[in-house]
Enzyme design. Structure first.
Site, short mmCIF file in Angstrom:
data_model
loop_
_atom_site.label_atom_id
_atom_site.label_comp_id
_atom_site.label_asym_id
_atom_site.label_seq_id
_atom_site.Cartn_x
_atom_site.Cartn_y
_atom_site.Cartn_z
N ASN A 125 33.86 79.62 -31.24
CA ASN A 125 33.52 78.40 -31.99
C ASN A 125 33.58 77.24 -30.99
O ASN A 125 34.07 77.41 -29.88
CB ASN A 125 34.44 78.20 -33.19
CG ASN A 125 35.89 78.06 -32.79
OD1 ASN A 125 36.26 77.10 -32.11
ND2 ASN A 125 36.71 79.02 -33.17
N VAL B 287 35.81 88.81 -33.36
CA VAL B 287 35.69 89.27 -31.99
C VAL B 287 36.35 88.26 -31.02
O VAL B 287 36.92 88.65 -30.00
CB VAL B 287 34.21 89.58 -31.65
CG1 VAL B 287 33.37 88.35 -31.52
CG2 VAL B 287 34.10 90.45 -30.41
N ASP B 288 36.32 86.99 -31.37
CA ASP B 288 36.95 85.94 -30.56
C ASP B 288 38.46 86.22 -30.44
O ASP B 288 39.02 86.22 -29.33
CB ASP B 288 36.69 84.59 -31.27
CG ASP B 288 37.02 83.38 -30.43
OD1 ASP B 288 37.34 83.55 -29.23
OD2 ASP B 288 36.96 82.26 -30.97
N GLY C 51 29.52 87.76 -38.70
CA GLY C 51 30.82 87.97 -39.34
C GLY C 51 31.16 86.75 -40.18
O GLY C 51 30.48 86.45 -41.17
N VAL C 52 32.18 86.03 -39.73
CA VAL C 52 32.65 84.81 -40.42
C VAL C 52 31.50 83.82 -40.66
O VAL C 52 31.48 83.12 -41.68
CB VAL C 52 33.75 84.14 -39.56
CG1 VAL C 52 34.20 82.81 -40.15
CG2 VAL C 52 34.94 85.06 -39.40
N1 AR6 Z 1 34.02 94.38 -30.72
C1 AR6 Z 1 32.73 94.22 -31.12
N2 AR6 Z 1 32.39 93.56 -32.24
C2 AR6 Z 1 33.39 93.04 -32.99
C3 AR6 Z 1 34.76 93.15 -32.64
C4 AR6 Z 1 35.07 93.85 -31.44
N3 AR6 Z 1 36.32 94.02 -31.01
N4 AR6 Z 1 35.51 92.52 -33.61
C5 AR6 Z 1 34.64 92.04 -34.53
N5 AR6 Z 1 33.37 92.35 -34.17
P1 AR6 Z 1 32.76 87.30 -35.94
P2 AR6 Z 1 30.88 85.01 -35.97
C6 AR6 Z 1 32.10 92.04 -34.84
O1 AR6 Z 1 33.29 86.90 -37.28
O2 AR6 Z 1 30.27 85.46 -37.24
C7 AR6 Z 1 35.77 83.44 -35.09
O3 AR6 Z 1 36.88 83.03 -35.82
C8 AR6 Z 1 32.14 91.74 -36.33
O4 AR6 Z 1 32.22 92.94 -37.07
O5 AR6 Z 1 33.75 87.69 -34.89
O6 AR6 Z 1 29.99 84.57 -34.85
C9 AR6 Z 1 35.29 82.42 -34.08
O7 AR6 Z 1 36.38 81.68 -33.53
C10 AR6 Z 1 30.79 91.04 -36.51
O8 AR6 Z 1 29.76 92.01 -36.63
O9 AR6 Z 1 31.87 86.09 -35.28
C11 AR6 Z 1 34.39 81.54 -34.90
O10 AR6 Z 1 35.12 80.55 -35.59
C12 AR6 Z 1 30.57 90.32 -35.17
O11 AR6 Z 1 31.57 90.86 -34.28
C13 AR6 Z 1 33.76 82.49 -35.86
O12 AR6 Z 1 34.67 83.59 -35.99
C14 AR6 Z 1 30.72 88.82 -35.23
O13 AR6 Z 1 31.71 88.47 -36.18
C15 AR6 Z 1 32.45 83.05 -35.34
O14 AR6 Z 1 31.85 83.83 -36.33
#
Ligand code: AR6
Length: 185
Positions: free
Chosen positions: A30, A39-40, A132-133
């Site tokens: 973010n 993932v972050d 995701g989020v």
């Molecule tokens: N390896 C690969 N993919 C993953 C992993 C992992 N270890 N963990 C989760 N995913 P998201 P966004 C996938 O929510 O929508 C954070 O709080 C997950 O299943 O991580 O871009 C940041 O700080 C999904 O398909 O990212 C921001 O505030 C994908 O990664 C916000 O979330 C992205 O989900 C960003 O939201």
């Protein structure tokens, strides 16, 4: 699934991006660059506290205290990760589709690849940014991500680009989109 484009490979795989030994992995961050969930959170946990320290310095010194704009990308070291570098990008929050979400998501992939290319890196893994989020619909996200990567590779051979999908369902969505897109190559 793997396809070859202009002396480069584009691979889809299921897995955990924090375990991947690449020149760079991409973080769906973010604008604060201070970490978060998804993932972050996983990347920061695996990289250790020095990653957060570098992100804080970068915010202060390079971004002059401002947030990283949506679609932009910055690079840090990978610290305890098997990957050498982390490229942090900020995906768009899905707001229904009329706030340039698609273009902004494409910018994330373009800018991350551009940065990796500039640095002379040869392998990069992406997560599915914004799905995701940030609630970006996975089907449109997969088409946007893959067509942007393919467009980039056609112009600039890169090496190895990997899309790492966390769930089986996401993997299948990306696979169907890639099968559609390669018919057009
Ligand atoms: N390896 C690969 N993919 C993953 C992993 C992992 N270890 N963990 C989760 N995913 P998201 P966004 C996938 O929510 O929508 C954070 O709080 C997950 O299943 O991580 O871009 C940041 O700080 C999904 O398909 O990212 C921001 O505030 C994908 O990664 C916000 O979330 C992205 O989900 C960003 O939201």
């Amino acid at each position: 699934m793997e396809v070859e484009i202009n002396r480069s490979t584009l691979t889809l795989m299921r897995g955990d991006i924090t375990k991947q030994k690449r020149d760079a992995i991409v973080n769906a961050a973010n604008g604060t660059l201070l970490g978060g969930g998804g993932v972050d959170g996983a990347i920061h946990r695996a990289a250790g506290p020095e990653l957060l320290e570098e992100c804080k310095r970068l915010r202060k010194e390079v971004l002059k205290g401002e947030m990283l704009p949506t679609g932009d990308a910055v690079i840090t070291k990978g610290y305890l990760l098997p990957a050498q570098y982390v490229i942090h990008t900020v995906g768009p929050v899905w707001q229904g589709g009329d706030q340039k979400e698609k273009e902004l998501l494409a910018n994330c992939y373009k800018n991350a690849l551009g940065l990796a290319s500039e640095k002379g890196l040869q392998s990069i893994s992406f997560p599915s940014i914004s799905t995701g989020v940030y609630r970006f619909p996975i089907e449109l996200a997969s088409k946007t991500a893959l067509s942007t990567i393919i467009g980039f590779l056609k112009k600039h051979p890169f090496g190895k680009v990997v899309m790492t999908l966390f769930s089986e369902e996401d993997y299948h969505t990306y696979q169907s989109s890639l099968e559609e897109l390669i018919k057009e190559i």
